[in-house]
Design an enzyme around this catalytic site. Structure first.
Site: not given
Length: 171
Positions: A97, A120, A129
């Site tokens: 992230y 999303n 993913h």
């Protein structure tokens, strides 16, 4: 705004495909977090999803590593920026992230990136993913951690293709 949908089978369970005015706007897994009510998906029309179904089939067969679909996800400007950046994560690779936040020019926004990632609406095609925790651990996934693990293992070649990714173009 005219919406249509269909449901297809996949190795990660049924996928609900939704188009808004003829452009793919959602790919939802069953029991996915933030999945809207089915009545918002519009009328059922399997014929409207030929190219999407074909490319997802190629992806799950191990024949496609990048999607070439035009997409129309609904979200804020920040969310769309994050989703665009997700499309640039290569097949079989992951980013944290924090790395994604740096990539979009917001190095202190890892948490906000995580929230946008979780919203999303076009799973698999926009490869949320492929985002993991800073220490390499699998963290939250709207479709569930087991599905996330399955998709990552599949892309890394640890699973046999099952016949039906990469980036895409947001409209």
């Amino acid at each position: 705004m005219y919406r249509t949908h269909t449901v297809i089978d996949s190795p990660v369970g049924p996928l609900t495909l939704v188009a808004t005015d003829g452009t793919l706007s959602a790919v939802y897994m069953d029991q996915q977090r933030h999945r809207p009510a089915p009545e918002t998906f519009g009328t059922s029309d399997p014929s409207a999803f030929g190219e999407v179904t074909e490319q997802l089939g190629e992806y799950f067969a191990g024949e496609r590593t990048r999607f070439t679909l035009t997409l129309a996800p609904q979200g804020t400007g920040f969310q769309r920026t994050v989703w665009n950046a997700l499309c640039d994560i290569p097949y079989g690779e992951t980013r944290s992230y924090g790395q994604l936040a740096e990539l979009i020019g917001r190095p202190g926004a890892a948490r906000a990136v995580g929230l946008a990632n979780g919203r999303n609406p076009i799973s698999i095609v926009i490869p949320c993913h492929r985002v993991i925790g800073s220490t390499g651990q699998l963290t939250g996934y709207g479709g569930g951690i087991e599905r996330k693990r399955h998709l990552l293992d599949f892309e890394r070649g640890a699973l046999v293709p099952q016949g039906g990714g990469g980036g895409a173009t947001l409209s």
